[in-house]
Design an enzyme around this catalytic site. Structure first.
Site, PDB file in Angstrom:
ATOM      1  N   LYS A 268       0.907  -1.144  -0.028  1.00 47.89           N
ATOM      2  CA  LYS A 268      -0.014  -0.076   0.092  1.00 47.89           C
ATOM      3  C   LYS A 268       0.911   1.302   0.261  1.00 47.89           C
ATOM      4  O   LYS A 268       1.918   1.404   0.519  1.00 47.89           O
ATOM      5  CB  LYS A 268      -0.944  -0.228   1.215  1.00 47.89           C
ATOM      6  N   SER A 344      -9.455   2.350   2.953  1.00 49.39           N
ATOM      7  CA  SER A 344      -8.571   2.855   2.168  1.00 49.39           C
ATOM      8  C   SER A 344      -7.830   2.185   1.073  1.00 49.39           C
ATOM      9  O   SER A 344      -6.811   2.462   0.418  1.00 49.39           O
ATOM     10  CB  SER A 344      -7.910   4.049   2.782  1.00 49.39           C
ATOM     11  N   SER A 368      -9.723  -0.100   7.318  1.00 47.29           N
ATOM     12  CA  SER A 368      -8.870  -0.063   5.934  1.00 47.29           C
ATOM     13  C   SER A 368      -8.542  -1.300   5.125  1.00 47.29           C
ATOM     14  O   SER A 368      -7.980  -1.349   4.052  1.00 47.29           O
ATOM     15  CB  SER A 368      -8.009   1.020   6.099  1.00 47.29           C
TER      16      SER A 368
END
Length: 679
Positions: A268, A344, A368
């Site tokens: 990420k 996210s 997330s």
């Protein structure tokens, strides 16, 4: 100062000292306030008026209006708690109206009025400004000593990632990967496991360099919004080739480093992975923050031979739950590309669900990892706060965030977890984690470890979803667990869920604002996306008092949950209150604000973040539109092994059988399967 301490003593004994409060406060402000304000304003009238207002504020409820005094958590009768359905009062805006709204939010006086109205209409003003909370603040999760887990293998944090992987491998069920390469292609869908790739490499059915070329082709050709693809923000084909060639060489020499050698993993974009930059989904953060080396968790993966393909897309700064990103293109859900992945960690979930990578790393500060895992039909593990080292991530220093794996199966999530676990030296000293454990998945079918588990279920909360299909699917799994393994479902009550939501947003919002305020003050605020600017406008309205109050609420909630865990081993809920939402066309260019969708997506995930508990999302089926549904299992502090063991049992009862609309089969000659024309 001393006046506040004196007042607290008086307030805590208010019945005894009712008549004395006015005298004490009056004397304090007479002694400390008059001289300062007189010299400042030269007006006795102003000073006396201010003194009168302060005195009334502290001493006269009838004059100050209504306020609420909470009972100490240990005195609350939870059996009398009434569930309150969440009712978010906020506009849903996209396009021009959204841009206008953000500009108004950032206008002095007008913006503060709008934010104050939003907070008041959603109960936050009453909660933080008109409520007396008796507990002391808890600024990060603090865990009481925990009892040992059963049917587990204990590992040492100081063992190497490779050694921990070997131990984890021995905990997995017996499996013959060769059978996977001889099954009927028309049989039910299944993802390739890490063990399948390892077998294929060792058997020379393929090689890491061959798979790398397929992935590079997909990344460079497949495009919904912008090049190279909204799966990734940063990608370097030459870097991927270099890693793959080195791995291929090791297999040719018969010396693979570990089971993860040659396994493709995405990181990420808020976790450092050298030589890539870390942008956090923004267009500018890399200009002010350089990356000199891998984060701790990435270095552990790299030491196992994993091939790191790049930095995955994300909701900007992690401040959103849909995965919308107008800077690099919004990652689409592989099951329905007109819908969000969830966020996210959007790119991490989508790239695993579409078959390109076996696993990915995400961060989880408010669901997330688990939210996109649920919406994309894969597994997402949130570890206990402090179990993984956050050094080298944008979330470093937060009080609700962790780094965790997303994978297509529980066993792959376990393998990646085995490689990356290990607390920082500061967390070992302060949090005193219990030794990490792995579940003995090889024996759970015949053992009593699963059957002895008590599953806590708060029915009113469990059923508070957008569609009953979600709660029904999750309920079906609980019945199967009871019937198959003998698990007991225990009715529980979780008090103060509304307060939990408010305390979480103040905690994570204040931390995000602290990290980015220097950049915003230097003129970067206008370079943030409109939905991030909306969040920041709200976060800036939080006072120091609001923050302290939210930490007092955190302590209350910890007491409630520790009491619940005396009667149950895990708490089970749906992961999200809705399946993947549709992406409004106007939201692709400038984003959107939709607090109602956010509320549904975050409904069940926040306790694990605010209180630091381990939790996992595991797919359990699909709704009538074919969209994945996830079950969340949340455990006691440090009980990752219990959570993983139960998740494995769920996976066996509800295997993934539906191929995503966009899926890339990297171990078969017919490598790309899609039910949609690519845009």
């Amino acid at each position: 100062g001393d006046g506040c301490v004196n007042f607290r003593i008086l307030f805590n004994n208010r019945d005894k000292f009712k008549s004395g409060i006015s005298i004490q406060v009056s004397n304090y402000f007479t002694a400390h306030s008059h001289g300062f304000f007189k010299s400042l304003s030269k007006s006795k009238q102003v000073v006396d008026k201010l003194h009168h207002l302060i005195l009334c504020r502290f001493t006269s409820p009838s004059q100050m209006g209504k306020y609420k005094v909470m009972k100490p958590a240990q005195e609350v009768d939870v059996s009398a708690v009434k569930y309150k359905e969440e009712d978010i009062k906020a506009p849903h805006l996209t396009g021009f109206l959204f841009k206008l709204f953000v500009n108004m939010l950032e206008t002095p006086l007008i913006g503060s009025s709008i934010v104050d109205s939003l907070k008041k209409n959603n109960g936050m003003t009453e909660m933080f400004r008109n409520t007396v909370i008796p507990e002391e603040p808890m600024f990060r999760p603090e865990f009481p000593p925990q009892k040992a887990e059963h049917d587990v293998v204990i590992v040492g944090e100081d063992e190497s990632p490779v050694d921990r992987l070997e131990i984890a491998l021995k905990c997995l069920p017996q499996y013959d990967p060769s059978l996977s390469f001889h099954t009927d292609p028309s049989s039910s869908f299944r993802y390739w496991k890490i063990r399948d790739y390892a077998f294929a490499y060792r058997s020379k059915l393929t090689a890491p360099s061959v798979v790398a070329e397929q992935i590079i082709s997909i990344i460079e050709e497949f495009n919904y919004d912008k090049s190279p693809t909204p799966y990734l923000i940063t990608f370097d084909a030459s870097e991927v080739r270099k890693q793959a060639e080195a791995s291929t060489q090791r297999f040719e020499e018969g010396k693979p480093i570990s089971l993860l050698d040659g396994i493709f993993v995405t990181i990420k974009d808020d976790i450092d992975c050298f030589p890539h930059t870390t942008k956090g989904g923004t267009t500018w953060l890399h200009e002010d923050r350089s990356v000199e080396k891998d984060s701790v968790v990435v270095s552990r993966l790299r030491s196992c031979g994993a091939i790191l393909i790049g930095k995955s897309n994300m909701h900007e700064i992690g401040m959103g739950t849909t995965g919308n990103n107008s800077n690099y293109g919004t990652t689409r859900n592989p099951h329905a590309p007109e819908r969000y992945t969830g966020g996210s960690s959007s790119g991490s979930a989508a790239i695993v669900a579409s078959g390109i990578c076996s696993a990915a790393l995400g961060t989880d500060g408010g669901g997330s990892v688990r939210i996109p895992a649920s919406l994309c039909g894969i597994t997402g593990l949130k570890t206990t706060y402090g179990r993984t080292d956050m050094t080298g991530s944008l979330c470093e220093g937060g009080t609700v965030e962790i780094i965790g794996p997303l994978a297509s199966s529980v066993e792959d999530a376990l393998l990646v977890y085995a490689a990356i676990l290990g607390s920082s030296s500061a967390d070992r000293l302060n949090l005193k984690p219990t030794p990490p454990c792995f579940p003995k998945l090889s024996s759970h079918n015949g053992g009593n470890a699963i059957g002895s588990l008590r599953l806590g279920k708060y029915t009113r909360w469990f059923n508070d979803v957008n569609s009953s299909e979600i709660s029904d699917k999750c309920e079906d799994i609980l019945k199967l667990l009871s019937n198959t393994h003998g698990c007991e479902v225990v009715e529980i009550v979780v008090p103060e869920l509304e307060e939990m939501r408010a305390a979480h947003v103040v905690s994570i919002g204040s931390a995000a604002l602290r990290s980015l305020t220097p950049y915003c003050e230097a003129g970067k605020n206008s370079k943030l996306s409109y939905d991030t600017r909306t969040s920041f406008a709200i976060f800036r309205s939080f006072s120091a008092s609001d923050y302290i109050s939210s930490q007092c609420i955190r302590r209350r909630l910890m007491e409630y949950h520790m009491d619940i865990f005396k009667d149950v081993d895990v708490i089970v809920t749906p992961t999200t209150g809705m399946t993947a939402p549709v992406i409004p066309p106007d939201a692709l260019k400038n984003g959107e604000t939709n607090f109602q969708v956010t509320a549904y997506l975050m409904r069940f995930v926040l306790a694990a973040n605010l209180l630091g508990f381990p939790a996992i999302s595991i797919p359990v089926g699909y709704d009538k539109e074919g969209l994945p549904i996830g079950l969340q299992i949340m455990g006691r502090p440090w009980a990752e092994a219990t959570v993983l063991a139960l998740a494995a049992a769920v996976e066996e009862l509800a295997p993934v059988t539906k191929k995503p609309a966009v899926f890339h089969d990297l171990l078969n000659t017919n490598r790309v399967h899609t039910d949609l024309s690519e845009k």
